[in-house]
Structure formats: structure tokens, C-alpha cells
Design a protein around this motif. Structure first.
Motif: not given
Length: 116
Positions: A17, A56, A58, A115
Motif C-alpha cells: 500500500s 483502494h 482509505g 475504507t
């Protein structure tokens, strides 16, 4: 009973990430992240051409901070907006992360994983 902090990272590869921003407000710290989702994650979509991960957006939100240590790394490119993570650890109320942005060490009453 709520989910444990560790279980909130199920099917998220934290070390792949990236950190997008660090926001400090009173006794709160928010880390804007692009989480790398693993195929088992409910929001997973196959990465597009040239992408290595299903990213994604978050947040990691820390409230009631009793100890905070931020050590910002020297940045060569001020326009840089994504920082790779080298190490990441949460245990109870303690959090430690090292990344290209720098290092973050803290202890907080509340640690939330959100998220979008």
C-alpha cells in the motif's frame, strides 16, 4: 464487539500500500492511504494494464494521542504525492510505520481503519 485492528487489514497488503498524506489536527492524526487489496477482498478489482495492485483509497485515523513521534525524511521532489511503505506495525494502542515520507511512532486511545 468490534473487529480487532489486525482483522481490519484482512486481505490488504499493507506493505504494498502507499501513504498519500499525513494530517495532524489537535490530538488526532489521519493517514490518507491507497490500500493494496488482495484478490480475496470484497472490493478487489483486477489491476489495469501497467498496474501492480488493486489500489483502494482509505484512512487510518488515530484519536486521543498520548505519544507522537514524526520524523520527516528529506524529500527531493516536493510534488511527490505517494510514498512506499517499508514497515508497518500495530499492537494494541501502539503504531509504528516507516515509509518514504518518514517514520511515524505513536500511542493513541483509538485507532480506526476506514475504507472509502
Amino acid at each position: 464487539m468490534g473487529k480487532s485492528i489486525a482483522s481490519r487489514f484482512d486481505n490488504i497488503d499493507v506493505t504494498r500500500s502507499v501513504l498519500r498524506a499525513v494530517i495532524i489536527n489537535d490530538d488526532e492524526l489521519t493517514l490518507e492511504m491507497d490500500f493494496c487489496l488482495e484478490p480475496e477482498h470484497a472490493d478487489y478489482e483486477a489491476p489495469g494494464a501497467g498496474e501492480e495492485c488493486c489500489f483502494h483509497p482509505g484512512l487510518l485515523k488515530f484519536a486521543g494521542i498520548s505519544k507522537l513521534g514524526l520524523d520527516r525524511a528529506e524529500q527531493t521532489d516536493p510534488a511527490r504525492r505517494r510514498f512506499a511503505i517499508q514497515s508497518f506495525h500495530i499492537e494494541g494502542t501502539k503504531f509504528d510505520m516507516a515509509c518514504e515520507w518518514g517514520t511515524i511512532h505513536l500511542q493513541a486511545r483509538s485507532i480506526r481503519v476506514l475504507t472509502e
